[in-house]
Design a protein around this motif. Structure first.
Motif, mmCIF file in Angstrom:
data_model
loop_
_atom_site.group_PDB
_atom_site.id
_atom_site.type_symbol
_atom_site.label_atom_id
_atom_site.label_comp_id
_atom_site.label_asym_id
_atom_site.label_seq_id
_atom_site.Cartn_x
_atom_site.Cartn_y
_atom_site.Cartn_z
ATOM 1 N N LEU A 66 60.960 -7.838 18.790
ATOM 2 C CA LEU A 66 60.721 -6.492 19.311
ATOM 3 C C LEU A 66 59.281 -6.057 19.050
ATOM 4 O O LEU A 66 58.641 -5.427 19.899
ATOM 5 N N TRP A 67 58.776 -6.407 17.866
ATOM 6 C CA TRP A 67 57.400 -6.045 17.520
ATOM 7 C C TRP A 67 56.406 -6.762 18.436
ATOM 8 O O TRP A 67 55.430 -6.168 18.900
ATOM 9 N N ARG A 80 51.702 0.418 22.601
ATOM 10 C CA ARG A 80 50.517 -0.381 22.290
ATOM 11 C C ARG A 80 49.760 0.202 21.099
ATOM 12 O O ARG A 80 49.302 -0.535 20.223
ATOM 13 N N ARG A 81 49.646 1.537 21.052
ATOM 14 C CA ARG A 81 48.944 2.173 19.932
ATOM 15 C C ARG A 81 49.680 1.923 18.621
ATOM 16 O O ARG A 81 49.062 1.698 17.578
ATOM 17 N N GLY A 86 49.988 -0.815 13.488
ATOM 18 C CA GLY A 86 50.804 -1.637 12.597
ATOM 19 C C GLY A 86 50.098 -2.914 12.177
ATOM 20 O O GLY A 86 50.172 -3.328 11.018
ATOM 21 N N GLU A 87 49.397 -3.542 13.120
ATOM 22 C CA GLU A 87 48.665 -4.770 12.796
ATOM 23 C C GLU A 87 47.557 -4.493 11.783
ATOM 24 O O GLU A 87 47.307 -5.306 10.881
ATOM 25 N N PHE A 179 59.438 4.873 13.054
ATOM 26 C CA PHE A 179 58.562 3.829 12.522
ATOM 27 C C PHE A 179 58.390 3.906 11.004
ATOM 28 O O PHE A 179 58.326 2.866 10.342
ATOM 29 N N PRO A 180 58.276 5.106 10.411
ATOM 30 C CA PRO A 180 58.144 5.149 8.946
ATOM 31 C C PRO A 180 59.301 4.463 8.223
ATOM 32 O O PRO A 180 59.090 3.730 7.253
#
Length: 291
Positions: A66-67, A80-81, A86-87, A179-180
């Motif tokens: 998924l990521w 995308r942001r 995350g990267e 996301f957190p």
């Protein structure tokens, strides 16, 4: 029941930068070569794991897919942001943690005690460049690192799990996933894997399953010329490329080596900055004494 065929885990001790002192070995990255687990497939070994562990692996694999999908989203979209952010956050995670969690004790060779040395069938080979490291210094440095890493990752895992409930309010935000919560749980899982790997490696030291092998290939790579790089940096981007090709590594392994190189450069810069500041303070004190 474990597969009956013997397994081999190959670890590369890759010096990152020159040591500040001749009495200490250079800091090194202990990298697990993914293709080194031979004879028994990952799927076969995972069938021997507890059900909870197998489901956890499946969940992690699904999350990874998924990521990766977020990374393929169009530029400017929230997906995308989120992926780019995350990267960047993952690149800040210490390379030591990435290296440790790549070692899955459930898939690695089964260790035996010194009393059962005659029954060793599965080995863990640590390859190192003898021109830069010797076996005694390597083991001593590894042991010291693990004594710090094992309790550190266990403590960090518990903190992440304790913090996870505090992220639940983010679930009320429509459309965007929580996301957190995902990140905190992923960090807890990451620390758990690093903790278990640290324990495995600690047990490995002193076990007849461990073989320290000088590598002429690594000596050749480190003795080869490299494009201009920061002073004292030993593992350079050029050498990473050669290592990846020589040991048939995948893209994920290349990324981990490049991450270690980048973090090593930053650490060297911090050391230089501290040395300059220390030198400046020393000069000021000497001038004050003269006055």
């Amino acid at each position: 029941m474990r597969p009956s065929n013997p397994s081999l885990l190959k670890l590369l001790a890759l010096p990152l930068s020159q040591s500040k002192s001749t009495t200490h070995p250079p800091p090194f990255l202990l990298h697990a070569v993914r293709q080194s687990l031979q004879s028994a497939s990952v799927d076969a070994k995972r069938q021997d794991q507890p059900i909870a562990t197998r489901y956890a692996h499946k969940a992690i694999d699904k999350a990874a897919d998924l990521w990766a999908g977020l990374g393929k989203a169009d530029e400017g979209t929230w997906k995308r942001r989120a992926y780019v952010l995350g990267e960047r956050m993952m690149d800040r995670i210490e390379y030591e943690e990435w290296a440790l969690k790549a070692i899955d004790p459930a898939l690695a060779p089964k260790l035996v005690s010194s009393k059962d040395s005659a029954r060793v069938k599965e080995t863990v080979d640590v390859l190192f460049p003898a021109s830069l490291l010797d076996d005694k210094a390597l083991l001593s440095s590894l042991k010291a690192s693990l004594e710090h890493r094992e309790p550190h990752h266990r403590s960090a895992m518990m903190k992440c799990l304790a913090f996870a409930p505090l992220t639940l309010p983010f679930a009320v935000i429509p459309v965007v996933p929580n996301f957190p919560l995902f990140y905190v749980l992923w960090r807890a899982w990451s620390h758990f894997r690093a903790w278990k790997a640290s324990h495995y490696l600690s047990s490995l030291i002193g076990s007849p399953s461990l073989r320290l092998l000088p590598s002429s290939d690594l000596d050749s790579i480190y003795s080869s010329s490299s494009h201009p790089s920061p002073p004292r940096l030993l593992l350079t981007p050029d050498r990473v490329t050669i290592i990846v090709e020589r040991f048939k590594m995948d893209d994920e392994e290349r990324k981990e080596l490049e991450r270690a190189v980048g973090q090593s450069e930053k650490r060297l810069e911090q050391v230089k900055k501290q040395e300059r500041e220390s030198g400046t303070q020393k000069t000021v004190l000497e001038e004050q004494k003269k006055d």
